[in-house]
Design a protein around this motif. Structure first.
Motif, mmCIF file in Angstrom:
data_model
loop_
_atom_site.group_PDB
_atom_site.id
_atom_site.type_symbol
_atom_site.label_atom_id
_atom_site.label_comp_id
_atom_site.label_asym_id
_atom_site.label_seq_id
_atom_site.Cartn_x
_atom_site.Cartn_y
_atom_site.Cartn_z
ATOM 1 N N LEU A 1 -6.661 4.378 6.664
ATOM 2 C CA LEU A 1 -5.517 5.206 6.079
ATOM 3 C C LEU A 1 -4.251 4.235 6.292
ATOM 4 O O LEU A 1 -3.978 4.031 7.382
ATOM 5 C CB LEU A 1 -5.552 6.360 6.430
ATOM 6 C CG LEU A 1 -6.265 7.402 5.567
ATOM 7 C CD1 LEU A 1 -6.331 8.726 6.377
ATOM 8 C CD2 LEU A 1 -6.356 7.550 4.118
ATOM 9 N N PRO A 2 -3.453 3.901 5.321
ATOM 10 C CA PRO A 2 -2.187 3.613 5.769
ATOM 11 C C PRO A 2 -1.166 4.347 6.428
ATOM 12 O O PRO A 2 -1.419 5.828 6.296
ATOM 13 C CB PRO A 2 -1.542 2.891 4.191
ATOM 14 C CG PRO A 2 -2.272 3.835 3.480
ATOM 15 C CD PRO A 2 -3.549 4.134 3.955
ATOM 16 N N GLU A 3 -0.452 3.950 7.419
ATOM 17 C CA GLU A 3 0.370 4.880 8.310
ATOM 18 C C GLU A 3 1.736 5.109 7.297
ATOM 19 O O GLU A 3 2.144 6.313 7.585
ATOM 20 C CB GLU A 3 0.554 4.255 9.690
ATOM 21 C CG GLU A 3 -0.552 4.373 10.517
ATOM 22 C CD GLU A 3 -0.754 5.659 11.229
ATOM 23 O OE1 GLU A 3 0.052 6.320 11.575
ATOM 24 O OE2 GLU A 3 -1.963 6.204 10.944
ATOM 25 N N PRO B 1 -0.128 10.426 -2.001
ATOM 26 C CA PRO B 1 0.849 9.406 -1.575
ATOM 27 C C PRO B 1 0.044 8.019 -1.657
ATOM 28 O O PRO B 1 0.587 7.096 -1.685
ATOM 29 C CB PRO B 1 1.055 9.571 0.095
ATOM 30 C CG PRO B 1 0.687 11.060 0.027
ATOM 31 C CD PRO B 1 -0.163 11.167 -0.816
ATOM 32 N N LEU B 2 -1.488 7.773 -1.506
ATOM 33 C CA LEU B 2 -1.915 6.862 -1.587
ATOM 34 C C LEU B 2 -1.832 6.031 -2.895
ATOM 35 O O LEU B 2 -1.880 4.683 -3.193
ATOM 36 C CB LEU B 2 -3.502 6.792 -1.345
ATOM 37 C CG LEU B 2 -4.006 7.408 0.101
ATOM 38 C CD1 LEU B 2 -5.408 7.586 0.191
ATOM 39 C CD2 LEU B 2 -3.413 6.196 1.050
ATOM 40 N N ASP B 3 -1.591 6.870 -4.027
ATOM 41 C CA ASP B 3 -1.567 6.422 -5.486
ATOM 42 C C ASP B 3 0.014 5.642 -5.346
ATOM 43 O O ASP B 3 0.208 4.652 -6.212
ATOM 44 C CB ASP B 3 -1.467 7.662 -6.399
ATOM 45 C CG ASP B 3 -2.710 8.012 -6.875
ATOM 46 O OD1 ASP B 3 -3.626 7.093 -6.545
ATOM 47 O OD2 ASP B 3 -2.942 8.988 -7.093
ATOM 48 N N HIS B 4 0.994 5.987 -4.712
ATOM 49 C CA HIS B 4 2.256 5.379 -4.770
ATOM 50 C C HIS B 4 2.641 4.399 -3.619
ATOM 51 O O HIS B 4 3.859 4.052 -3.376
ATOM 52 C CB HIS B 4 3.494 6.168 -5.209
ATOM 53 C CG HIS B 4 3.030 7.559 -5.100
ATOM 54 N ND1 HIS B 4 3.283 8.416 -4.041
ATOM 55 C CD2 HIS B 4 2.781 8.464 -6.161
ATOM 56 C CE1 HIS B 4 3.246 9.597 -4.222
ATOM 57 N NE2 HIS B 4 2.638 9.832 -5.563
ATOM 58 N N HIS B 5 1.651 4.246 -2.801
ATOM 59 C CA HIS B 5 1.881 3.164 -1.520
ATOM 60 C C HIS B 5 2.292 2.065 -2.101
ATOM 61 O O HIS B 5 1.250 1.621 -3.270
ATOM 62 C CB HIS B 5 0.565 3.153 -0.753
ATOM 63 C CG HIS B 5 0.845 2.267 0.615
ATOM 64 N ND1 HIS B 5 0.856 1.100 0.617
ATOM 65 C CD2 HIS B 5 1.436 2.869 1.717
ATOM 66 C CE1 HIS B 5 1.085 0.767 1.897
ATOM 67 N NE2 HIS B 5 1.278 1.905 2.499
ATOM 68 N N PRO B 6 3.087 1.085 -1.719
ATOM 69 C CA PRO B 6 3.351 -0.057 -2.339
ATOM 70 C C PRO B 6 2.372 -1.286 -2.366
ATOM 71 O O PRO B 6 2.282 -1.997 -3.403
ATOM 72 C CB PRO B 6 4.724 -0.604 -1.522
ATOM 73 C CG PRO B 6 4.693 0.161 -0.433
ATOM 74 C CD PRO B 6 3.949 1.384 -0.701
ATOM 75 N N SER B 7 1.423 -1.191 -1.538
ATOM 76 C CA SER B 7 0.550 -2.204 -1.360
ATOM 77 C C SER B 7 -1.059 -2.044 -1.126
ATOM 78 O O SER B 7 -1.838 -2.490 -1.564
ATOM 79 C CB SER B 7 1.014 -3.099 -0.040
ATOM 80 O OG SER B 7 1.045 -2.457 1.278
#
Length: 858
Positions: free
Chosen positions: A470-472, A482-488
């Motif tokens: 998971l990204p921090e 939030p994973l849908d709008h994470h930039p990368s």
RNA sequence: GCGGGCGUGCCGGAAUGGUAGACGGAAGGGUCUUAAAAACCCUCGGCUGCAAGGCCGUGCGGGUUCGAGUCCCGCCGCCCGCACCA
């Protein structure tokens, strides 16, 4: 005058606050509770597990009860010579962490880790015999990365599918829910009315194991009957047939409609076909008629909530389509009906009103025909008619062509055979169980390790790229995942063709995390999901303990997952939990102030007359119902505060003593105080032991016999999980010791040592403290073997027999254990009160049950 | 509606077909104390009796048995789970 024993020293009160941490450290230093991943040859392993907690922040009394029960079992089995594994971990993914993130701006991981640290410290204060070396949290990448491997193994093995389907959508939590998580049409967490949505989702093929999951319930003889029944009902096997009816004229490209029935023997009694509102034929009707479309919309709005079902109003709409009867060729109408469920069977039924109450209600309302085709035994076929009650019992087929004269079972068989001959369907077993949808549109969960490529479709993440972490750096200020709008994070290249592709942003249902943690505990640091030598040795869990609320969800998923792990070569067994114990809830009175606000127990004061007031005021308090502890009703008691005030042993002792562990218990202040008094009493009793000048040997012998009876009865109670009885037997022994002050010191010491060793699984700290006070070099009670009762001492020299006359107790006699019938009857008949009851009448019959009773019949 | 569980003192509860209420809590009384707390002792299912004792008593009604809280049949009540499942 005989001499009297020395009174206990006044000032030696048991200092639990000093003793408890000291013994906890001693156990840890001696590594009393550590076991190897692979037990040595010949070891008798025993795996005790309590359902691991969700790290909500603080432990509650339910945890205290759960972990105390498990600890008693673990400590007892260890003393019995088993190699006991007793691990602890954290079910650490889930929605509350995300909600906290949205509310307070803390990262879910941070919030969760802080909660774990706090709860770990609280659990350690309870003095549990846990092996903390095995601890992990499901949000550790080392754990969920292995879970991703398991998922990919299942995908390769065909145990996972991506399907477009109608799903339960919780509009408040913004996520999909499994069928098991919808209760009365509402989300299990949010309570919001669940909507139907069509989405592409990942599913575990739990239905592939439906027959085995059902059959194997019969082997789980150490599971509560209740839980097995609940699972059996949930899996919901029913025998019947699928029957295809030809449409009289095809609708669009559809030539037939398939129904599922358990009563193919009643086919001759049919009067209509009914389909669910979501059925394709209903859609076809809607396309042709605005009225039909309106009816379908109405059905969807109504849902299948409890209220609607309760009212039981059957509603339907005649599509105008008709079907041909497979046997007679006669035509019958096709209706859309609100009581037909798309999820069950084929989403379509044939209606036989005479023999199905629902169909009958529907037929009466819409004036459809009612033709009886099963005759009750002994009824006259000429006069038998169905009124408002359908006949659903067994009987003999009539009005049914080739089925006439057959009983229900035979008629079913014959009807299925004919349907199969005609190529119009077949006999099938239908299951209520649906595949397990595990996609969740949430951040704080295990990422589903797949990549979506426009060219290659769904591509598994290659093993070398696991874990998918998971990204921090996530942003909770926007709604949704939030994973849908994470930039990368979601932008990756396709592992197969190398073109830009999208990472799956759904995460797993947290029930996936808890479906295999018990296996991971066997080798928690392994670079593979499980190491075969460890799981082969330690599984199954010998005793699993937790709340009844998981009777279906968690326990069924775990049973499935174990089978999936077997199919993918990770384990060799099917059933993860050989023994299951479901504990009751912890309840407490609830209190309300004059203005109706809920009050915490520590905010009120009880008065002598039983009424209550708000502490430090004269505001009256309404004492409400005793119910399950919950934050909203403020009827909670903080375990930390109890341990501060009374110590862990007191909390443990009270929670075990109150009632049988499977029932709900009431937490009461006076009960805890009572437990605390007993602990103080044991300490004083132990401290006050010194030799008397003229010991009473007879008293000593009686005490020794009582000691060994206590060993036998406590052991029996612990084996039977009746810990309240074990507590009572320890109390009895304490009373006997207190009543035997003139017994020789050796006998009193033996009794006292036995007492603390018998009580040690329940109050481990005090046991160590007393043991150490007797002999500083005797090692830890935690490492001593269990006591064995001496059969010699269990045998009494004499027994008290009840003497009954005509079954009524008239007196008791004291006889030698091996006294003959003659001696016993002679003594019984000379007992003064018995003589009076006999009233000079001759005794016709004499019954003597050795060691129990004499009954004289006159 | 279907399935399961449970009905025992004021309360939690105990009782392989064999002395119902072990053990604990609450309550009442007492000892110690200037007092309180702590500790210790006594009482504690109902009715009756000076007492010994007697009668009744495990939701209700039957039955089996020398003997039933326990086993069987039929009711009543409460709790839990599932439920328009074809």
């Amino acid at each position: 005058m005989p001499d009297t024993p020395q009174p206990p020293h006044q000032d030696t009160r048991y200092d639990f606050a000093a003793a408890e941490p000291r013994w906890q450290q001693a156990w840890e230093a001696a590594r009393c509770f550590s076991v190897p991943d692979v037990p040595p040859a010949g070891a008798r392993k025993y795996y005790v597990l309590e359902m691991f907690p969700y790290p909500s922040g603080k432990i509650h009394m339910g945890h205290v009860r759960n972990y105390t029960l498990g600890d008693v079992v673990a400590r007892y089995k260890r003393a019995r010579g088993h190699l006991v594994m007793h691990p602890m971990g954290w079910d650490a993914f889930g929605l509350p962490a995300e909600n906290a993130a949205r509310e307070r701006g803390t990262h879910p991981g941070e919030w969760t880790r802080a909660n774990i640290a706090n709860m770990r410290a609280e659990l350690k204060r309870m003095g549990l015999s846990l092996e903390w070396e095995r601890e992990f949290a499901t949000c550790d990448p080392e754990y969920y990365g292995q879970q991703q491997k398991l998922f990919l193994d299942c995908l390769a093995a065909g145990l996972v599918e991506r399907k477009e389907s109608w799903v339960n959508w919780d509009p408040v939590d913004g996520t999909v829910l499994a069928n098991e998580q919808v209760i009365d049409g509402k989300g299990w967490r949010s309570g919001a009315a669940v909507e139907k949505k069509k989405l592409s989702q990942w599913f575990f093929a739990i239905t592939k194991f439906a027959p085995d999951l059902l059959d194997a319930l019969g082997e789980l003889d150490r599971w509560p009957e209740r839980v097995r029944l609940m699972q059996a009902n949930w899996i919901g096997r029913s025998e019947g047939a699928r029957v295809r009816f030809q449409l009289a004229t095809p609708v669009d490209d559809t030539a037939e409609v398939e129904v599922f029935t358990t009563r193919p023997d009643t086919l001759f009694g049919m009067s209509f076909v009914a389909v669910a509102a979501e059925h394709p034929l209903a859609a076809a009707a809607a396309a042709r008629s605005a009225e039909a479309a309106a009816f379908i919309a109405e059905c969807r709005a109504m849902g299948t909530s409890e209220v609607v079902i309760e009212q039981g109003e059957k509603k339907g709409f005649d599509t105008g389509f008709t079907v041909k009867h497979p046997f007679t060729g006669q035509e019958y109408p096709v209706w859309i009906a609100n009581f037909v469920l798309m999820e069950y069977g084929t989403g379509a039924i044939f209606g036989c009103p005479a023999h199905d109450q629902r169909d009958l209600d529907f037929a009466r309302k819409y004036g459809l025909s009612v033709t009886p085709v099963v005759l009750p035994n002994g009824a006259d076929p000429a006069t038998f008619a169905v009124g408002t009650e359908a006949f659903t019992d067994d009987g003999i087929s009539f009005n049914s062509g080739f089925l006439n004269g057959l009983d229900v079972t035979a008629a079913k068989r014959a009807a299925i055979a004919r349907i199969e001959e005609l190529g119009q369907g077949q006999g099938v077993t239908n299951w209520r169980l649906r595949d397990w949808g595990v996609s969740r549109q949430r951040y704080w969960g295990c990422p589903i390790p797949v990549i979506h490529c426009d060219d290659c479709g769904v591509v598994p993440v290659p093993a070398a790229q696991l874990p998918v972490v998971l990204p921090e750096d996530v942003d909770f200020s926007r709604p949704g995942n939030p994973l849908d709008h994470h930039p990368s994070w979601r932008h990756v290249n396709c592992p197969s063709c190398g073109k830009p592709a999208r990472r799956e942003t759904d995460t797993f249902d947290t029930f996936v995390d808890s479906s295999w943690y018990f296996a991971r505990f066997c080798s928690p640091r392994a670079g593979v999901p499980v190491t075969p030598e460890a799981v082969d040795a330690w599984l199954p869990v010998d005793q699993y303990i937790g709340g009844i609320e998981h009777a279906i969800l968690h326990l069924l998923y775990s049973r499935f997952f174990t089978r999936a792990m077997k199919a993918t070569g990770h384990v060799k067994l099917d059933e993860p939990f050989a023994g299951l114990f479901t504990q009751g809830m912890v309840t407490h009175e609830s209190y309300k102030g004059a203005d109706g606000r809920w009050l915490y127990p520590e905010e009120i004061e009880k008065r002598a007359d039983g009424s209550a007031i708000v502490k430090g005021s004269d505001e009256p308090v309404t004492v409400g119902r005793i119910e399950s502890m919950s934050k909203s009703k403020r009827n909670t008691v903080d375990p930390g505060a109890i341990i501060n005030r009374y110590g862990a042993d007191t909390a443990r002792w009270f929670i075990l003593s109150d009632n049988p562990p499977e029932r709900d218990m009431e937490w009461s202040e006076s009960g805890v105080a009572g437990a605390s008094r007993f602990i103080g009493r044991i300490w004083r009793l132990a401290q006050g032991m010194s030799e008397v000048a003229t010991p009473d040997e007879a008293m000593g012998k009686k005490l020794r016999q009582a000691t060994h009876r206590a060993i036998a009865s406590v052991t029996e109670a612990l084996e039977a999980f009746t810990f309240n009885v074990a507590v009572a037997k320890v109390h009895e022994l304490a009373n006997t010791i207190a009543d035997s002050p003139m017994a020789p010191l050796a006998a009193r010491r033996e009794a006292m040592e036995a007492l603390i060793r018998l009580a040690s699984p329940m109050m481990p700290h005090l046991a160590e403290e007393v043991w150490a006070s007797f002999n500083a070099d005797a090692g830890l009670v935690a490492q001593l073997p269990w006591l064995e009762a001496d059969p010699e001492l269990l045998r009494a020299d004499s027994v008290t027999l009840a003497v009954q006359v005509l079954g009524k107790l008239r007196g008791t006699i004291e006889v030698a254990v091996d006294a003959s019938d003659e001696e016993v009857f002679a003594l019984a008949e000379s007992e003064p009160n018995v003589i009076r009851a006999l009233d000079g009448k001759p005794v016709k019959k004499r019954i003597h049950v050795k060691g129990r009773v004499v009954n004289l019949v006159i």
